[in-house]
Enzyme design. Structure first.
Site, PDB file in Angstrom:
ATOM      1  N   ASP A 182      -5.866  18.122 -15.593  1.00  0.00           N
ATOM      2  CA  ASP A 182      -6.183  16.758 -15.999  1.00  0.00           C
ATOM      3  C   ASP A 182      -5.731  16.626 -17.454  1.00  0.00           C
ATOM      4  OD1 ASP A 182      -7.421  14.444 -16.976  1.00  0.00           O
ATOM      5  OD2 ASP A 182      -9.172  14.680 -15.671  1.00  0.00           O
ATOM      6  N   ARG A 207       0.838  -1.212   0.000  1.00  0.00           N
ATOM      7  CA  ARG A 207       0.000   0.000   0.000  1.00  0.00           C
ATOM      8  C   ARG A 207       0.871   1.259   0.000  1.00  0.00           C
ATOM      9  NH1 ARG A 207      -1.905   2.188   4.502  1.00  0.00           N
ATOM     10  NH2 ARG A 207      -2.125   0.220   5.587  1.00  0.00           N
ATOM     11  N   LYS A 221      -7.582   5.496 -19.771  1.00  0.00           N
ATOM     12  CA  LYS A 221      -7.902   5.939 -21.118  1.00  0.00           C
ATOM     13  C   LYS A 221      -6.697   5.754 -22.057  1.00  0.00           C
ATOM     14  CE  LYS A 221     -11.659   7.045 -18.977  1.00  0.00           C
ATOM     15  NZ  LYS A 221     -11.925   8.387 -18.488  1.00  0.00           N
ATOM     16  N   TYR A 277     -14.723  16.819 -16.586  1.00  0.00           N
ATOM     17  CA  TYR A 277     -15.188  15.436 -16.576  1.00  0.00           C
ATOM     18  C   TYR A 277     -16.278  15.331 -15.493  1.00  0.00           C
ATOM     19  CZ  TYR A 277     -15.112  10.386 -15.933  1.00  0.00           C
ATOM     20  OH  TYR A 277     -15.465   9.066 -15.823  1.00  0.00           O
TER      21      TYR A 277
HETATM   22  C1  LIG Z   1     -12.259   8.929 -17.297  1.00  0.00           C
HETATM   23  C2  LIG Z   1     -11.784  10.232 -16.861  1.00  0.00           C
HETATM   24  C3  LIG Z   1     -11.549  10.504 -15.501  1.00  0.00           C
HETATM   25  C4  LIG Z   1     -11.826   9.473 -14.421  1.00  0.00           C
HETATM   26  O1  LIG Z   1     -11.001   8.359 -14.541  1.00  0.00           O
HETATM   27  P1  LIG Z   1     -11.355   6.897 -14.007  1.00  0.00           P
HETATM   28  O2  LIG Z   1     -10.135   6.099 -14.330  1.00  0.00           O
HETATM   29  O3  LIG Z   1     -12.591   6.435 -14.721  1.00  0.00           O
HETATM   30  O4  LIG Z   1     -11.590   7.023 -12.536  1.00  0.00           O
HETATM   31  C5  LIG Z   1     -11.068  11.743 -15.168  1.00  0.00           C
HETATM   32  N1  LIG Z   1     -10.825  12.690 -16.101  1.00  0.00           N
HETATM   33  C6  LIG Z   1     -11.047  12.476 -17.412  1.00  0.00           C
HETATM   34  C7  LIG Z   1     -10.759  13.560 -18.394  1.00  0.00           C
HETATM   35  C8  LIG Z   1     -11.532  11.240 -17.841  1.00  0.00           C
HETATM   36  O5  LIG Z   1     -11.755  11.032 -19.145  1.00  0.00           O
END
Ligand SMILES: *Cc1c(COP(=O)(O)O)cnc(C)c1O
Length: 395
Positions: free
Chosen positions: A185, A53, A210, A111
């Protein structure tokens, strides 16, 4: 020794077992050579592993790789913490850096999960978020000037689903001028297309679920930061204590995906540009949102910030509105109807009937999500097949 003790610890001979590919360290803890080493590791005097962890060699290797990508060619070094998802990366960053009474300044078209996290969970914990249009720099400055509690500017560019861009350099300079951090992000771009550290941000988060992984088979996230002390005492500590750590298996899947990141991003960008050019001329299409089109309002900003390419995400509006959107989705055959993005397969979504079904129409329209809007995460297939599927679906 008794036979039932034979099931205990066993290790391979360490001669000629150096792996070519990163192994999955599927172990919850690590063995100390002696008690002094154990004490030093716990006191943080000696770097080493104690418990998964806290840190795991598979996860750390992938985290370091992504930190290296985000800083490549910039002459700086970053620290990274991998987490169990993109959402947990964002939550871990905010929990690790902010305290009750601090505020976040952000944009309305984040998001969806991030907006809910900020409004719901962080709000409940005494960290309020002020939402504004981050393209309107004078308003951003006025908000900063009027509220010294804002300690974090949090942005996303290009943002869902109209691919609207914000000026990263201007926003991070302004945040710093008012004593706040700037976080971004970078999920839609990956460091191959856009390196936000070059424009002054302090923290980068990703949903590695992604594009970084790219194969739709793992859920994970990462926080990358330039200030080693804050990363260690804030972000890593929050990850360790809240337990948002990434599983070594999920990190390992991401590691495999990263090996083809450059090839995939090149193809995503090529396919998306070709599809955007094509859709713009199609009679059933009202409008195409893609930062690589010179008709996109943020095209010149995107060109500056995204030297690696304009990405694999685009959206377009059908002239026929909601009904046309539904009909088009029902006729799709080759592409996949799925609410994720960044996979090698082309993924298609009609936000008004899915991701934004619960959002009041007025709020939805305010962020450019019209009734006939369709979002595509353009995959790496042959572009002819993607085009053909859309043409038959839009009939
Ligand atoms: C999918 C996504 C998230 C969240 O990610 P998870 O892996 O589903 O928790 C955050 N920001 C963006 C731009 C995303 O496309």
């Amino acid at each position: 020794m008794k036979i039932d003790s034979l099931t205990a610890r066993e290790m391979p001979d360490n001669r000629t077992t150096a792996p070519h590919i990163l192994p999955i360290y599927a172990t919850s803890s690590f063995v100390f050579e002696d008690i002094d080493q154990g004490i030093d590791i716990f006191k943080n005097i000696e770097s080493g592993h104690a418990y998964s962890r806290y840190a795991n060699p598979t996860v750390d290797t992938v985290a370091a790789k992504i930190a290296a990508l985000e800083t490549f060619g910039l002459g700086i070094e970053a620290t990274a913490v991998m987490t169990s998802s993109g959402m947990s990366a964002i939550a871990t960053l905010l929990m690790g850096v902010l305290k009750s009474g601090d505020k976040v300044l952000s944009q309305g078209n984040l998001y969806g999960g991030t907006t809910e996290l900020l409004k719901g969970i962080l709000g409940q914990m005494g960290v309020e978020t002020v939402f504004t249009d981050l393209r309107d720099l004078p308003t951003v400055e006025a908000i900063f000037r009027g509220d010294s509690a804002i300690k974090m500017l949090y942005c996303e560019t290009p943002a869902n689903p109209t691919l609207a861009c914000v000026d990263i350099a201007a926003l991070s300079a302004m945040a710093h001028q008012y004593g706040a951090y700037c976080a971004i992000d970078n999920t839609f771009c990956t460091p191959l297309l856009q390196q936000p550290f070059a424009f002054g941000v302090d923290f980068i988060v990703h949903s590695t679920t992604k594009f970084l992984n790219g194969h739709g088979n793992s859920t994970a996230g990462i926080v990358v930061g330039l200030d080693h002390k804050i990363m260690r005492e804030g972000v890593w500590r929050a990850m360790k204590l809240v337990g948002t750590n990434c599983s070594p298996f999920e990190a390992w899947l991401t590691y495999n995906g990263l090996k083809t990141l450059a090839l995939r991003m090149e193809r995503h960008c090529q396919n998306a540009q070709q599809l955007a050019d094509f859709l713009e001329k199609h009679p059933a299409v009202e409008k195409v949102n893609y930062p690589g089109l010179d008709t996109h309002p943020d095209h010149s900003l995107a060109k500056r910030q995204m030297p690696g390419g304009f990405g694999g995400m685009l959206s377009f509006e059908l002239k026929g509105g909601y009904d046309a959107g539904i009909a088009c989705m029902n006729r799709i055959q080759f592409c996949t109807l799925a609410p994720t993005l960044g996979d090698v397969d082309t993924l298609i979504l009609h936000p008004a009937s899915s991701s934004h079904l619960a959002v009041p129409k007025e709020a939805r329209l305010q962020n450019g999500i019209t009734d006939g809007l369709i979002r595509i995460s353009v995959g790496i297939e042959n572009i002819a097949d993607i085009k053909a599927d859309l043409v038959q679906a839009m009939l």
